[in-house]
Design a protein around this motif. Structure first.
Motif, PDB file in Angstrom:
ATOM      1  N   ASN A 167       5.982  15.631   6.004  1.00  0.00           N
ATOM      2  CA  ASN A 167       6.416  16.851   5.316  1.00  0.00           C
ATOM      3  C   ASN A 167       5.266  17.341   4.445  1.00  0.00           C
ATOM      4  OD1 ASN A 167       8.022  18.947   4.445  1.00  0.00           O
ATOM      5  ND2 ASN A 167       9.083  17.705   2.887  1.00  0.00           N
ATOM      6  N   GLY A 168       4.130  17.558   5.084  1.00  0.00           N
ATOM      7  CA  GLY A 168       2.928  17.947   4.375  1.00  0.00           C
ATOM      8  C   GLY A 168       1.835  16.908   4.584  1.00  0.00           C
ATOM      9  N   ASN A 169       0.677  17.164   3.988  1.00  0.00           N
ATOM     10  CA  ASN A 169      -0.431  16.224   4.084  1.00  0.00           C
ATOM     11  C   ASN A 169      -0.066  14.896   3.407  1.00  0.00           C
ATOM     12  OD1 ASN A 169      -1.880  18.248   5.335  1.00  0.00           O
ATOM     13  ND2 ASN A 169      -2.930  18.887   3.460  1.00  0.00           N
ATOM     14  N   ALA A 170      -0.511  13.777   3.974  1.00  0.00           N
ATOM     15  CA  ALA A 170      -0.120  12.477   3.410  1.00  0.00           C
ATOM     16  C   ALA A 170      -1.067  11.382   3.881  1.00  0.00           C
ATOM     17  CB  ALA A 170       1.312  12.125   3.813  1.00  0.00           C
ATOM     18  N   SER A 171      -1.075  10.275   3.097  1.00  0.00           N
ATOM     19  CA  SER A 171      -1.737   9.031   3.493  1.00  0.00           C
ATOM     20  C   SER A 171      -0.662   7.954   3.549  1.00  0.00           C
ATOM     21  CB  SER A 171      -2.826   8.637   2.484  1.00  0.00           C
ATOM     22  OG  SER A 171      -3.887   9.568   2.515  1.00  0.00           O
ATOM     23  N   ILE A 172      -0.528   7.308   4.692  1.00  0.00           N
ATOM     24  CA  ILE A 172       0.542   6.340   4.921  1.00  0.00           C
ATOM     25  C   ILE A 172      -0.078   5.009   5.333  1.00  0.00           C
ATOM     26  CG2 ILE A 172       2.606   5.789   6.270  1.00  0.00           C
ATOM     27  CD1 ILE A 172       3.012   8.806   6.657  1.00  0.00           C
ATOM     28  N   ARG A 173       0.391   3.914   4.694  1.00  0.00           N
ATOM     29  CA  ARG A 173      -0.096   2.582   5.034  1.00  0.00           C
ATOM     30  C   ARG A 173       1.008   1.798   5.733  1.00  0.00           C
ATOM     31  NH1 ARG A 173      -2.412  -1.456   0.489  1.00  0.00           N
ATOM     32  NH2 ARG A 173      -0.209  -1.547  -0.091  1.00  0.00           N
ATOM     33  N   LEU A 174       0.682   1.261   6.905  1.00  0.00           N
ATOM     34  CA  LEU A 174       1.606   0.430   7.665  1.00  0.00           C
ATOM     35  C   LEU A 174       1.046  -0.987   7.754  1.00  0.00           C
ATOM     36  CD1 LEU A 174       2.444   2.890  10.590  1.00  0.00           C
ATOM     37  CD2 LEU A 174       3.679   2.569   8.441  1.00  0.00           C
ATOM     38  N   LYS A 175       1.950  -1.994   7.865  1.00  0.00           N
ATOM     39  CA  LYS A 175       1.541  -3.395   7.844  1.00  0.00           C
ATOM     40  C   LYS A 175       1.825  -4.060   9.185  1.00  0.00           C
ATOM     41  CE  LYS A 175       2.556  -3.726   2.899  1.00  0.00           C
ATOM     42  NZ  LYS A 175       3.381  -4.379   1.859  1.00  0.00           N
ATOM     43  N   ALA A 176       0.887  -4.904   9.592  1.00  0.00           N
ATOM     44  CA  ALA A 176       1.029  -5.676  10.832  1.00  0.00           C
ATOM     45  C   ALA A 176       0.876  -7.152  10.514  1.00  0.00           C
ATOM     46  CB  ALA A 176      -0.007  -5.236  11.861  1.00  0.00           C
ATOM     47  N   ALA A 177       1.606  -7.997  11.251  1.00  0.00           N
ATOM     48  CA  ALA A 177       1.583  -9.449  11.012  1.00  0.00           C
ATOM     49  C   ALA A 177       0.882 -10.152  12.163  1.00  0.00           C
ATOM     50  CB  ALA A 177       2.998  -9.985  10.861  1.00  0.00           C
ATOM     51  N   PHE A 178       0.149 -11.226  11.812  1.00  0.00           N
ATOM     52  CA  PHE A 178      -0.493 -12.033  12.850  1.00  0.00           C
ATOM     53  C   PHE A 178       0.551 -12.648  13.773  1.00  0.00           C
ATOM     54  CE2 PHE A 178      -4.238 -12.414   9.953  1.00  0.00           C
ATOM     55  CZ  PHE A 178      -5.192 -11.994  10.876  1.00  0.00           C
ATOM     56  N   ARG A 179       0.195 -12.778  15.036  1.00  0.00           N
ATOM     57  CA  ARG A 179       1.030 -13.496  15.996  1.00  0.00           C
ATOM     58  C   ARG A 179       0.626 -14.958  15.970  1.00  0.00           C
ATOM     59  NH1 ARG A 179      -0.411 -11.097  20.404  1.00  0.00           N
ATOM     60  NH2 ARG A 179       1.246  -9.539  20.402  1.00  0.00           N
ATOM     61  N   VAL A 221       0.137  22.311  10.673  1.00  0.00           N
ATOM     62  CA  VAL A 221      -1.204  22.200  10.087  1.00  0.00           C
ATOM     63  C   VAL A 221      -1.334  20.951   9.202  1.00  0.00           C
ATOM     64  CG1 VAL A 221      -1.619  24.697  10.169  1.00  0.00           C
ATOM     65  CG2 VAL A 221      -0.506  23.662   8.153  1.00  0.00           C
ATOM     66  N   ASN A 222      -0.332  20.026   9.242  1.00  0.00           N
ATOM     67  CA  ASN A 222      -0.375  18.843   8.382  1.00  0.00           C
ATOM     68  C   ASN A 222      -1.445  17.858   8.844  1.00  0.00           C
ATOM     69  OD1 ASN A 222       1.856  19.702   6.806  1.00  0.00           O
ATOM     70  ND2 ASN A 222       3.241  18.972   8.426  1.00  0.00           N
ATOM     71  N   ARG A 223      -2.102  17.217   7.868  1.00  0.00           N
ATOM     72  CA  ARG A 223      -3.081  16.165   8.153  1.00  0.00           C
ATOM     73  C   ARG A 223      -2.555  14.854   7.559  1.00  0.00           C
ATOM     74  NH1 ARG A 223      -9.215  17.659   7.143  1.00  0.00           N
ATOM     75  NH2 ARG A 223      -9.337  15.910   8.600  1.00  0.00           N
ATOM     76  N   VAL A 224      -2.472  13.852   8.397  1.00  0.00           N
ATOM     77  CA  VAL A 224      -1.930  12.548   7.965  1.00  0.00           C
ATOM     78  C   VAL A 224      -2.957  11.468   8.280  1.00  0.00           C
ATOM     79  CG1 VAL A 224      -0.130  10.818   8.326  1.00  0.00           C
ATOM     80  CG2 VAL A 224       0.468  13.253   8.285  1.00  0.00           C
ATOM     81  N   LYS A 225      -3.228  10.612   7.274  1.00  0.00           N
ATOM     82  CA  LYS A 225      -4.109   9.464   7.473  1.00  0.00           C
ATOM     83  C   LYS A 225      -3.245   8.203   7.536  1.00  0.00           C
ATOM     84  CE  LYS A 225      -7.955   6.858   5.470  1.00  0.00           C
ATOM     85  NZ  LYS A 225      -8.863   6.709   4.311  1.00  0.00           N
ATOM     86  N   LEU A 226      -3.281   7.525   8.683  1.00  0.00           N
ATOM     87  CA  LEU A 226      -2.570   6.253   8.858  1.00  0.00           C
ATOM     88  C   LEU A 226      -3.554   5.103   8.685  1.00  0.00           C
ATOM     89  CD1 LEU A 226      -0.213   6.639  11.956  1.00  0.00           C
ATOM     90  CD2 LEU A 226       0.440   6.497   9.565  1.00  0.00           C
ATOM     91  N   THR A 227      -3.194   4.115   7.831  1.00  0.00           N
ATOM     92  CA  THR A 227      -4.019   2.914   7.644  1.00  0.00           C
ATOM     93  C   THR A 227      -3.182   1.698   7.990  1.00  0.00           C
ATOM     94  OG1 THR A 227      -5.252   3.988   5.855  1.00  0.00           O
ATOM     95  CG2 THR A 227      -5.446   1.603   6.045  1.00  0.00           C
ATOM     96  N   ILE A 228      -3.692   0.861   8.891  1.00  0.00           N
ATOM     97  CA  ILE A 228      -2.983  -0.342   9.333  1.00  0.00           C
ATOM     98  C   ILE A 228      -3.647  -1.549   8.667  1.00  0.00           C
ATOM     99  CG2 ILE A 228      -2.050  -1.593  11.305  1.00  0.00           C
ATOM    100  CD1 ILE A 228      -1.376   1.424  11.192  1.00  0.00           C
ATOM    101  N   VAL A 229      -2.859  -2.362   7.907  1.00  0.00           N
ATOM    102  CA  VAL A 229      -3.394  -3.522   7.197  1.00  0.00           C
ATOM    103  C   VAL A 229      -2.566  -4.749   7.547  1.00  0.00           C
ATOM    104  CG1 VAL A 229      -4.296  -2.147   5.284  1.00  0.00           C
ATOM    105  CG2 VAL A 229      -1.979  -3.097   5.142  1.00  0.00           C
ATOM    106  N   GLU A 230      -3.167  -5.941   7.347  1.00  0.00           N
ATOM    107  CA  GLU A 230      -2.453  -7.204   7.544  1.00  0.00           C
ATOM    108  C   GLU A 230      -1.416  -7.363   6.441  1.00  0.00           C
ATOM    109  OE1 GLU A 230      -1.103 -11.063   7.948  1.00  0.00           O
ATOM    110  OE2 GLU A 230      -2.265 -10.489   6.180  1.00  0.00           O
TER     111      GLU A 230
END
Length: 573
Positions: A93-105, A26-35
């Motif tokens: 491991n439960g509800n969470a907000s996670i930010r991941l980073k991407a780099a320009f090619r 029942v976990n809800r996770v928000k993934l945000t992808i930023v430069e």
């Protein structure tokens, strides 16, 4: 039958325990992808999770919402147009907000020529010699090149020494920047040419009028910018060979430049360059001018590590020259000087020769530059450190010849600049910065005294802002400088040591407007206030000025010099 029934009862009794040990999904996770550098949202981007065998597309805010996830570790694949593909592991491991980073090619495209000036360029009147023009003038001195720019003339000493004159001002009233570093040599003499190899230049620019806000004190007449061509950005080798010959003094000049970008490390580039010039006595109508030859040997190297949002550059250059001073200009009295001026023929007869004899100058100038830059949410940060060593030797005419110079001056200068070109705030763009300078000047024991030993310290803060309004660009800037001198001078008949301390501070300011009209016309009006401190030679010189062949005495009571200038420029490309 009975054993089978007992087994079923055991399984049914253990099932609630197993269900209790399995956490609900029942976990809800928000993934945000930023430069990775400026943290702007990455949109659109495809998010694929291996364990779920499902994919999502990011919203305009760079986010996706994942519902009904179980506890555990998931493998996230990020794919975005123009971005490097990336794989990340996340733990839920439960509800969470996670930010991941991407780099320009990074992409290497064909060269594109842009005629519009960069947003950071000041709007004062500016004229350039591009790389084509610089190569066409190969072999000439820097001051001779600058004569091809409207409004720039040369203050010359013989055929080999010259320095630019802008709006009637020269020497310490015109600032010169070599590869982004303010040139610091013994420029106080009218016969002291800039110690810069013109073969290094990819473009030479002249800013006319007071420009002290960005380039510091002394920029009262204008600024000369000598900028090398950019290092190679495409994998492979390139090179350039320049050869030039001049008939008057039978001078030859040659330059070789080699650039390389490493295919396996495309962020890394380097350059090697070297040049030589050698000329003999100059020819004047019917005669040869005695002892007017020159020799020059220069070399340079540069390396750069460049990524999309950050990078570093390191460069080194050496300039070395020997210059002959016309023998007839060195006289012992006013009567001798007038006789040399009024004589219909040279008082010192000579034929052609490459030999350089007394009186002569020998100068070397070394420059090391380190530049670091990076951009983030505030804008583009740039830190530039430079160290220069200028060594000047002057050889007077002597009755008994020896190899000893009568004046040996060593000037060491360190400069540091921190600059932020901030991101636009609405229609407002600009830059702010800090400057620092440390300088040490010394002469060798036993030399004749002319310029004393001194140390100078400088610090400054500046801001330049621009406001875009339709076809008009309005600019205003302000700067405050502090400068200190600590001087040790030997005075009086017994040459007693005296110490002096001077401190100066003042504001520089500029304001201007530039307006464009179709298709390619524009006009600009600027007004600027600049100032300069008295230089050490103006305060303390005492003795023979070698190249000018005269006795000079400084004035310790001099005050800072100020200038107010206005410039109107109209052009149609």
């Amino acid at each position: 039958m009975k054993p089978m029934l007992q087994g079923m009862l055991v399984c049914l009794s253990l099932w609630p325990l197993a269900a209790a040990g399995q956490a609900p999904c029942v976990n809800r996770v928000k993934l945000t992808i930023v430069e990775v550098h400026d943290f702007t949202p990455v949109h659109p981007a495809l998010i694929y999770i291996e364990e779920l065998r499902r994919s999502w597309e990011t919203s305009e805010s760079g986010a996706v919402s994942l519902d009904s996830l179980c506890n555990g570790t998931y493998t996230v694949h990020i794919h975005g147009s123009g971005y490097e593909d990336k794989i990340e592991k996340i733990t839920v491991n439960g509800n969470a907000s996670i930010r991941l980073k991407a780099a320009f090619r990074e992409h290497h495209l064909q060269d594109v020529t842009v005629n519009e000036e960069a947003a950071g360029a000041i709007i004062q009147s500016k004229e350039n010699l591009n790389q084509t023009a610089v190569r066409r003038l190969a072999g000439e001195s820097l001051s001779s090149m600058l004569e091809h720019i409207n409004g720039v003339t040369t203050l010359g000493t013989g055929g080999t020494i010259g320095k630019p004159v802008i709006h009637g001002l020269h020497s310490n009233r015109v600032a010169m920047l070599n590869n982004g570093i303010r040139q610091e040599d013994q420029q106080w003499g009218g016969e002291h040419a800039p110690n810069i190899d013109p073969f290094l230049a990819g473009q030479v620019s002249v800013i006319k009028g007071a420009a002290g806000v960005r380039y510091g004190t002394d920029a009262m007449g204008g600024v000369v910018l000598v900028e090398p061509p950019p290092l190679r950005a495409v994998p492979g080798w390139s090179g350039e060979l320049n050869l030039a010959g001049f008939s008057n003094n039978r001078m030859g000049a040659a330059s070789l430049m080699v650039d390389h970008n490493l295919p396996k490390i495309p962020a890394l580039s380097f350059r090697l360059q070297g040049s030589i010039r050698k000329g003999g006595n100059y020819r004047i109508p019917g005669y040869w001018a005695a002892n007017t030859g020159l020799e020059e040997q220069n070399y340079a190297a540069a390396v750069a590590w460049r990524r999309l949002h950050y990078g570093a550059e390191l460069s080194y250059s050496h300039f070395g020259t020997a210059l002959g001073i016309y023998r007839g200009s060195h006289t012992g009295s006013e009567a001798d000087l007038m006789a040399a001026i009024t004589s219909p023929v040279p008082l010192v007869p000579a034929g052609f020769s490459y030999k350089i004899e007394r009186p002569r100058q020998q100068v070397s100038h070394d420059l090391v530059k380190l530049k670091l830059y990076a951009d983030n949410r505030q804008g583009m940060w740039q830190l530039v450190y430079g160290v220069q060593k200028n060594f000047r030797q002057e050889y007077d005419v002597q009755r008994i010849e020896n190899d000893k110079a009568q004046l040996n001056l060593t000037l060491i200068t360190q400069t540091l600049n921190l600059n932020l070109r901030h991101k636009p705030i609405g229609r407002l763009s600009g830059e702010v910065g800090l400057d620092g300078t440390w300088q040490d000047n010394r002469f060798r024991d036993g030399d004749r005294l002319f310029i004393p030993t001194y140390r100078a310290y400088g610090a400054a803060a500046y801001a330049i802002e621009r406001f875009k309004l339709g076809q008009s660009l309005v600019e205003a800037g302000i700067r405050y400088d502090l400068k200190r001198y600590n001087v040790i001078n030997f005075e009086g008949s017994n040459q007693q040591m005296e110490e002096y301390r001077y401190g100066f501070g003042n504001l520089s300011a500029t304001a201007g407007i530039r307006r464009s009209w179709k298709p390619d016309g524009q006009w600009a009006f600027t007004v600027a206030h600049a100032w300069r401190t008295p230089q050490a030679n103006e305060l303390f010189s005492a003795g023979l000025h070698h190249g000018a062949a005269r006795i000079e005495l400084g004035n310790k009571s001099l005050k800072p010099e100020k200038a107010l200038g206005a410039n109107f420029d109209i052009s149609n490309r």
